[in-house]
Each structure stands twice: as structure tokens, then as C-alpha cells.
Write a protein that holds these residues in place. Structure first.
Motif, PDB file in Angstrom:
ATOM      1  N   ALA A 256       0.819  -1.216   0.000  1.00  0.00           N
ATOM      2  CA  ALA A 256       0.000   0.000   0.000  1.00  0.00           C
ATOM      3  C   ALA A 256       0.853   1.266   0.000  1.00  0.00           C
ATOM      4  CB  ALA A 256      -0.905  -0.007   1.236  1.00  0.00           C
ATOM      5  N   LEU A 257       2.142   1.110   0.314  1.00  0.00           N
ATOM      6  CA  LEU A 257       2.998   2.297   0.485  1.00  0.00           C
ATOM      7  C   LEU A 257       3.176   3.113  -0.791  1.00  0.00           C
ATOM      8  CD1 LEU A 257       6.211   1.385   2.510  1.00  0.00           C
ATOM      9  CD2 LEU A 257       4.656   3.279   2.915  1.00  0.00           C
ATOM     10  N   TYR A 258       3.503   2.419  -1.876  1.00  0.00           N
ATOM     11  CA  TYR A 258       3.830   3.154  -3.097  1.00  0.00           C
ATOM     12  C   TYR A 258       2.627   3.906  -3.673  1.00  0.00           C
ATOM     13  CZ  TYR A 258       5.904   4.521  -7.502  1.00  0.00           C
ATOM     14  OH  TYR A 258       6.355   5.271  -8.561  1.00  0.00           O
ATOM     15  N   PRO A 259       1.461   3.251  -3.787  1.00  0.00           N
ATOM     16  CA  PRO A 259       0.301   4.015  -4.293  1.00  0.00           C
ATOM     17  C   PRO A 259      -0.021   5.222  -3.415  1.00  0.00           C
ATOM     18  CG  PRO A 259      -0.224   1.666  -4.138  1.00  0.00           C
ATOM     19  CD  PRO A 259       1.152   1.837  -3.574  1.00  0.00           C
ATOM     20  N   SER A 263      -0.004   9.054  -4.864  1.00  0.00           N
ATOM     21  CA  SER A 263      -1.140   9.995  -4.813  1.00  0.00           C
ATOM     22  C   SER A 263      -0.812  11.206  -3.967  1.00  0.00           C
ATOM     23  CB  SER A 263      -2.469   9.358  -4.386  1.00  0.00           C
ATOM     24  OG  SER A 263      -2.261   8.289  -3.579  1.00  0.00           O
ATOM     25  N   ASP A 264       0.011  11.029  -2.957  1.00  0.00           N
ATOM     26  CA  ASP A 264       0.415  12.187  -2.142  1.00  0.00           C
ATOM     27  C   ASP A 264       1.141  13.235  -2.996  1.00  0.00           C
ATOM     28  OD1 ASP A 264       1.239  13.644   0.310  1.00  0.00           O
ATOM     29  OD2 ASP A 264       3.229  12.906  -0.230  1.00  0.00           O
ATOM     30  N   VAL A 265       2.109  12.812  -3.780  1.00  0.00           N
ATOM     31  CA  VAL A 265       2.893  13.801  -4.535  1.00  0.00           C
ATOM     32  C   VAL A 265       2.176  14.299  -5.789  1.00  0.00           C
ATOM     33  CG1 VAL A 265       5.167  13.205  -3.647  1.00  0.00           C
ATOM     34  CG2 VAL A 265       4.287  11.971  -5.625  1.00  0.00           C
ATOM     35  N   THR A 266       1.447  13.407  -6.451  1.00  0.00           N
ATOM     36  CA  THR A 266       0.791  13.880  -7.679  1.00  0.00           C
ATOM     37  C   THR A 266      -0.367  14.828  -7.352  1.00  0.00           C
ATOM     38  OG1 THR A 266      -0.497  11.840  -7.754  1.00  0.00           O
ATOM     39  CG2 THR A 266       1.450  11.940  -9.169  1.00  0.00           C
ATOM     40  N   ALA A 267      -0.944  14.692  -6.162  1.00  0.00           N
ATOM     41  CA  ALA A 267      -2.009  15.634  -5.775  1.00  0.00           C
ATOM     42  C   ALA A 267      -1.468  17.060  -5.786  1.00  0.00           C
ATOM     43  CB  ALA A 267      -2.543  15.281  -4.391  1.00  0.00           C
ATOM     44  N   LEU A 268      -0.191  17.217  -5.520  1.00  0.00           N
ATOM     45  CA  LEU A 268       0.432  18.544  -5.549  1.00  0.00           C
ATOM     46  C   LEU A 268       0.965  18.862  -6.950  1.00  0.00           C
ATOM     47  CD1 LEU A 268       2.390  18.143  -2.199  1.00  0.00           C
ATOM     48  CD2 LEU A 268       0.453  19.672  -2.576  1.00  0.00           C
ATOM     49  N   TYR A 269       1.685  17.912  -7.499  1.00  0.00           N
ATOM     50  CA  TYR A 269       2.378  18.153  -8.774  1.00  0.00           C
ATOM     51  C   TYR A 269       1.395  18.398  -9.916  1.00  0.00           C
ATOM     52  CZ  TYR A 269       5.995  17.593 -12.333  1.00  0.00           C
ATOM     53  OH  TYR A 269       6.868  17.806 -13.381  1.00  0.00           O
ATOM     54  N   ASP A 270       0.298  17.661  -9.921  1.00  0.00           N
ATOM     55  CA  ASP A 270      -0.646  17.757 -11.044  1.00  0.00           C
ATOM     56  C   ASP A 270      -1.554  18.981 -10.979  1.00  0.00           C
ATOM     57  OD1 ASP A 270       0.415  15.497 -12.126  1.00  0.00           O
ATOM     58  OD2 ASP A 270      -1.192  14.147 -11.489  1.00  0.00           O
TER      59      ASP A 270
END
Ligand code: FUC
Length: 734
Positions: A256-259, A263-270
């Protein structure tokens, strides 16, 4: 959309390694196939502590020093500041490396098809190669939610993986011991007494896991996962428990760690994207950099350096982390340049320039926490060094919020807290976060202003001055040959004061705060010296035209009112804007822009001057002269401010909102024929999507709340009334 850096060989040097960060933990991935090294950091690991370094002789000598400066006795003034005002001890301790993680592979044959990449959208590094006809892959990431560095290794070889792992860092290797059957634990203590811990556990699929005294050995595993965390006594009473808890928690979560991380970083990056419609280039990043040096155009590299700045901010400035220092969170040296702490006469501020326009406003919070740390020490310095209320800081600070004037040469500059506080108003204007303004932001702005209300004195012209300052970090020369950085007043003082006072008054208005202090701030604001233009048509750096020791100086402090300030603009003060252009050309003619951050500031200036082609040219110069192979900004050495400054500058080129209206594509380079930016955040809480081609420009605005604003595209000015949450799309002929 450029979101990847890649290379066809492992890093030989640290500035070729791939940076990963989860806010608190940082790692540089070298990517060696046979010997992998990860150079590690933890964001609170500093030498030193919360000492009172204020010089007890300061206050009694302040007036004497002011008088000496006024009388042109620069040498005497300087000598007296050296003994009476500089901090005791003079220097602060450095930001320290944590340790290195070594992963030594065994039984690998010849290596081929090697690739090392950093996906900055997903904050993930990968290394892949072939050995003995089989594939080997590694994936590395740092989870911010779980505060762990994860390294996953995989092979399709039926024999599996063979490698040894340990933690070690010369010259001050604190020693590692085994922890359970699958873990390592490293403990250390700084000279200042800070305890630090690095903890690691390995999980394997198949094969065996054995240990030696401070080494874990994996043999024959199909897959292995290393989970590492770190902590210090700065944050935790029991850093070992803190680090182990993170490792153990992550260990249980496994798949579960990688997903969760992505989502943590792409929520900001995207939240935003930039597309310059560049031709795709499938070449390694270092080769592309070399091609730029040969004069090739590659707008994709501009997209990449822009995105890389957003990536670095996401990796190094997260809720609860320290504010980014001179190197963000990445440092491999025990004696780094300028201690790799906080230089706050531009560098730390520049780090946060992109946060709001790049739609990452909440990443400013570590900076706000940091400013709050300075309040108590800053009140002490205000009172004991200057005899004033309020809080203040000089040009350097530590994680303990040191505010005493650090160092020897350029330390006596009283605007550190003032400049940092400007980010508060930027944040409020972009987010309209009233609760923050009321409970945290405004009290800081008000107290930073309060210091100057007490500290400013009137000069013979009737203007308020500090009487003891410097124009960072330039030296002027008097006719009698005396030279100094110290002076009674300078143009930058007024630029910062105008911004600080104006923002404080604006915040007071929003919060209906009216009292004696507010009137006093207003009175000081109304009596600051105006800008002056010199004999060469340049903006004057001091109240008189002096000879400068370094006419190509890297700081361009007197242009503060153009950027990041708002006093000067070609739209409202064209004569002063011309003087700024002249200043820039004089600086450049004399060798200016030679450090990465200085070049990045120049690009912001050119964007504000609406000179898109110059801005683009300087972006290229930043890449060719001041960028390492891993895209870290080069002072030299590595200093992260230039990365952040470049990202901010690209946004300034595309849309500005600092003058009270929206200025669309104010500095679009002629070579950017077609492109788009999506998700930019403007002041007023407005999100903007812009696209353009050779015929037309299209703009979509989504405001958070109802607002009225002017919009300007070239000479086309429109009045807009926007409804909160509703999209409005406009088009313009190009
Ligand atoms: C300021 C700059 C230097 C350097 C240092 C960290 O003093 O003048 O160039 O960036 O900070």
C-alpha cells in the motif's frame, strides 16, 4: 510535458545523483549497479543549538556607529561593528549529513543496458540494467506520509539478488549496530548535543537474510525492500523510537505504500502543467545540457527545469518539515558553504517565490513556522541590540531561529524578518486564507513593522532611514577612498519597508485593526525616500551616486521594488522601469549574473520588465552556466535558490497579478509560438489556464470567491466581474 530526468551511467559525483525528498528525509541516489550509494539527510540535523549570541555591547554603540557612518567614517564604523555588534560566537553550526547507505551487490556479471531515471511527477527514482542476461530493477522513493525512504530491488534471475547493506559515513561515522534479525540502527550525537538516529529494516521475498556485526546480507531473494527512516532529538524526545516507529509501520503496509506515495505527490504536482509544444527529445538529460551549451535550442529543457523547481519544493517543504535551507534538504558536506543554513538576505525568500503562483501555497507553511521560531529571539535582538519593540532578524538564521548578526562582513542588515514576512501577504493574497492571516500571519507582519516604527530615524532630508544598514552585499567607495558595505540608508531598505508597511496596512484593513501602531506605520510609509536615477540612467543603489567596488555584483538589491516588490513596473512607472533596465545592462556588462541565484533573479526582473526574449535567453544561460547534471542549481557550489527562482520566473513571464490587475502573457518570448499553462494561481484566489498559438490567446479563470478585477492583454484592458467557483473563458487576438 517534461517530467523525467534520465542518464545512461551511474552518478560519479553528488551533483550527478538523483535527489529524492519527503520533506523531512532527503536522499541522493547515485545508482551504481554493483555499489549503490544513497547519501542521506534529515532536515533537523544541525550542529549548534538555541544559543543567545547577541553581542551585549551592541546597543550602547549603535548611535556611535550611526554617527560614524553619517560622517563618512566608514572604516571606524566597520571596526566598531566588528567588536560591538557581531554575534558571539560569530558563526552558527552547519547543516550536517546524516549518513550514507551502501548497497554492495555480489555475483553480478558484466552490466549492460544501464538506465537511471528520476520521475519528478511521481517522485520516484529507478535504476535498471542487465547482468548475465537477466534484468535487475530498483525503485526508490521517499514517502512523506510515512516518513520513510523505500528502496525496492527486483530481478528475474532465477538465482535471485545477492547484496550487503550497511550505513556508514566517514569521517564521523557514529557506528551502526544490528537491530533484530533484519534491521540496522545508527546512533550519533552532534557537538551541540543533538541526538540523531537512522533506522533500517529489510524485507525479502525468497532467499535468506543474514547479518554480520553492522551489515545485513541478502542472498538469493527475488525481491527485497529496504525501509529507512531517521529522526533527531530536535523533534523527538526519543528519536530512536520515532525512527523505528516509522520503519515498522511502513514495513507492515508493504504494497500500500507506493500508491499512497504517488497519490500524495501527484495531488500537488498535477495542480499545474506547462506545455511549450517543444519537439520531443529522447536523449539523456546530461547530453541535452551539453547540447544547450553547444547552442542548440531545447525548450523541453525549459519545461523540465520549470517542473524540477516544483518537484524540489514538494520534496523539501512539507507540513511539519523545516523550511528549505540553502540546499533545500540535500547536503553531503560536514563543512558546507555558508553552513548550508538560512541566508535570509535573498536566498531563503527566493526558495518560496514559486510556492503561491505554482499553486502550492501550503508548502509555504514550513517558512511560516520558521518565522514564528524567530519571534522570541527576534524580540530579544530588537530590544537588546536596537532598543526597540517588535521582532527582527539579520541576514542569517538557524533552525533555532537565531536572529543575532552572524558572521563578519555582511551581517549587519536588519531586514531578514521583514523580507521573510512578505511571503505571508503573498500567501494570503493567493489563497484568501483569512483564518491564517488573523491567527498567524498578521501578528507577524505587525510585529515586524513595529520594529521599524521604533528603529527608523529621520535624516536631514526628512526621510526615515535605519542609519545602519547595507545594500546586500555591495561595497561603495567614497571620494576619500574609504569603502564599506555599511551605510546609513540604501534603496533596498525603502523597497522592503514599502512592501512590509503596505502589506501590514492591507492586512490591518482586512482585519479592521486600527490603532496608534497602524497610524505610525502609515506615517513612516509616507516618509520614505523616493527612487533616484543616476548619471548613467540607472536606478541608484544608495541615496547618492557612489562608485561601486563590484559593478557586476551578483546582488541587485536596489531593484527590489521591481521584483519581488511592486513599486516599479513598466505599466505604472515607465521611467523607473527604464532605469531598472539600464541597471541590469550595466550589471551584466560588468560580469553580473554569475551565480545561479543571481541569474534566476535577473530572469524575474526581465519578466517584470516585460522583456520575454531576455528572460528566455537568461533561462538558457542559467541552464548552460549554472546548472549541474542533475539539474541542481550551481552557485557554485549547489544552492537550491536558483532552482526555485527559475520556476517562479517562468510563471512571471506567463501571467502577473502583483499590480492589482491580471497581466496576461506579459513577457512571452517570441520563440514560444504555441503553448499553454494550466492551473496557475493568481492573487485574489484565482486559478488561471492560458493557452496561445500564433493567432489567438485563450484564458480561463476560476475564482475562489466573487471578485472584480481588471484584465490586461497587451493594450487590451477589460473589466471583469467573476463569480466564485464559476469558470470564465476569454479569447484575444494575438
Ligand atoms: C549570500 C550571497 C552569496 C551566497 C550566500 C549563501 O551571501 O551573496 O552569493 O548565495 O548568500
Amino acid at each position: 510535458m517534461e517530467n523525467k530526468l534520465f542518464y545512461l551511467a551511474p552518478a560519479k559525483q553528488w551533483t550527478q545523483a538523483l535527489p529524492l525528498g519527503g520533506g523531512k528525509i532527503g536522499a541522493m541516489v547515485f545508482g551504481g549497479a554493483k555499489e549503490e550509494k544513497l547519501s542521506l539527510n534529515e532536515d533537523t540535523l544541525y550542529e549548534g543549538g538555541p544559543a543567545n549570541r547577541n553581542n551585549p555591547s551592541a546597543l550602547e554603540n549603535l548611535q556611535k556607529i550611526r554617527k560614524l557612518l553619517k560622517d563618512g567614517e566608514l572604516d571606524e564604523a566597520y571596526a566598531l561593528t566588528q567588536v560591538s555588534m557581531t554575534a558571539v560566537p560569530r558563526y552558527c553550526g552547519p547543516y550536517l549529513p546524516l549518513t550514507d547507505l551502501f548497497l554492495r551487490s555480489r555475483k553480478l556479471l558484466d552490466i549492460s543496458d544501464y538506465k537511471r531515471e528520476l520521475n519528478i511527477r511521481e517522485s520516484t527514482a529507478k535504476v535498471s540494467f542487465v547482468s548475465g542476461g537477466f534484468n535487475y530493477e530498483r525503485r526508490y522513493y521517499i514517502s512523506n506520509p510515512k516518513n520513510v525512504l523505500v528502496t525496492e530491488l527486483y530481478t528475474d534471475s532465477p538465482d535471485g539478488l545477492f547484496f550487503d547493506v550497511n550505513l556508514m559515513r566517514r569521517p564521523y561515522d557514529p557506528g551502526t549496530r544490528l537491530c533484530g534479525h533484519d534491521g540496522l540502527l545508527m546512533h550519533g550525537k552532534t557537538n551541540g548535543g543533538m541526538d540523531y538516529v537512522c533506522a533500517l529494516r529489510i524485507k525479502t521475498e525468497g532467499g535468506t537474510l543474514t547479518s554480520f556485526s553492522d551489515v545485513l546480507r541478502v542472498e538469493g531473494a527475488k525481491k527485497a525492500t529496504l525501509i529507512l527512516s531517521a529522526a533527531t532529538s530536535f523533534r523527538h524526545d526519543d528519536p530512536e523510537k520515532a525512527a523505528m516507529d516509522c520503519v515498522n509501520h511502513a514495513y507492515e503496509l508493504s504494497d500500500a505504500l507506493y500508491p499512497e506515495h504517488v497519490s500524495d505527490v501527484t495531488a500537488l504536482y498535477d495542480r499545474m502543467s506547462l506545455d511549450l509544444h517543444s519537439d520531443p527529445v529522447d536523449l539523456p538529460t546530461d547530453v541535452r545540457l551539453e547540447n544547450l551549451k553547444k547552442g542548440q535550442d531545447d525548450e523541453g529543457m525549459l519545461e523540465l527545469i520549470f517542473n524540477f523547481g516544483r518537484y524540489l519544493l514538494i520534496a523539501s517543504s512539507r507540513e511539519g518539515s523545516m523550511a528549505t535551507n540553502l540546499q533545500g534538504i540535500w547536503n553531503a558536506e560536514f563543512a558546507p558553504s555558508w553552513e548550508s543554513i538560512y541566508t535570509i538576505n535573498i536566498n531563503t525568500e527566493m526558495n518560496y517565490w514559486p510556492a503561491c503562483p505554482a499553486n502550492l501555497p501550503e508548502l509555504s507553511f514550513p517558512l511560516f513556522d520558521f518565522i514564528e521560531k524567530m519571534v522570541e529571539p527576534g524580540r530579544f535582538t530588537a530590544k537588546n541590540t536596537y532598543g526597540c519593540l517588535g521582532f527582527m532578524a539579520h541576514h542569517n538564521a538557524t533552525i533555532w531561529g537565531n536572529t543575532a548578526p552572524t558572521g563578519a562582513g555582511v551581517f549587519l542588515w536588519p531586514f531578514g524578518a521583514a523580507w521573510l514576512c512578505l511571503q505571508i501577504w503573498e500567501y494570503y493574497e493567493h489563497t484568501l486564507d483569512l483564518d491564517f492571516l488573523k491567527t498567524r500571519g498578521y501578528p507577524l507582519l505587525r510585529e515586524a513593522s513595529e520594529f521599524f516604527v521604533g528603529h527608523l530615524i529621520k535624516d536631514e532630508r526628512g526621510y526615515y532611514i535605519t542609519g545602519l544598514t547595507q545594500s546586500p552585499e555591495n561595497t561603495y567607495i567614497l571620494e576619500n577612498g574609504q569603502r564599506s558595505t555599511l551605510c546609513p540608508t540604501c534603496t533596498m531598505d525603502n523597497g522592503i519597508l514599502r512592501a512590509l508597511f503596505t502589506y501590514t496596512l492591507s492586512a490591518a484593513k482586512v482585519l479592521n485593526d486600527e490603532n496608534e501602531l497602524i497610524y505610525a506605520i502609515k506615517e513612516r510609509l509616507d516618509n520614505l525616500a523616493p527612487y533616484e536615477i543616476g548619471s548613467k540612467g540607472q536606478l541608484l543603489e544608495w541615496e547618492k551616486e557612489y562608485e561601486e567596488l563590484e559593478p557586476g555584483h551578483r546582488h541587485v538589491s536596489h531593484l527590489f521594488g521591481l521584483h519581488p516588490g511592486r513599486d516599479i513596473s513598466p505599466r505604472t512607472t515607465p521611467d523607473l522601469a527604464k532605469a531598472c533596465e539600464k541597471t541590469l545592462s550595466l550589471r551584466l556588462k560588468n560580469g553580473g549574473g554569475h551565480t545561479g541565484w543571481s541569474r534566476a533573479w535577473l530572469i524575474n526582473f526581465y519578466a517584470r520588465l516585460m522583456r520575454g526574449d531576455d528572460a528566455r535567453e537568461n533561462l538558457y544561460l542559467l541552464l548552460t552556466n549554472s546548472t549541474y547534471e542533475n539539474l541542481f542549481d550551481k552557485h557554485p557550489p549547489f544552492q537550491i535558490d536558483g532552482n526555485f527562482g527559475a520556476t517562479a520566473a517562468v510563471l512571471e513571464m506567463l501571467c502577473q497579478s502583483h499590480m492589482g490587475f491580471i497581466d496576461l502573457l506579459p513577457a512571452l518570448p517570441s520563440k514560444w509560438k504555441k503553448g499553454s499553462v494550466r492551473g496557475m494561481l493568481l492573487r485574489g484566489g484565482v486559478t488561471a489556464d492560458i493557452s496561445w498559438d500564433e493567432e489567438q490567446v485563450s484564458l480561463t479563470l476560476i475564482p475562489k470567491v466573487d471578485i472584480s478585477t481588471d484584465l490586461r492583454y497587451k493594450d487590451d484592458i477589460r473589466k471583469l466581474t467573476l463569480k466564485g467557483g464559476e469558470k470564465l473563458t476569454l479569447t484575444f487576438q494575438k
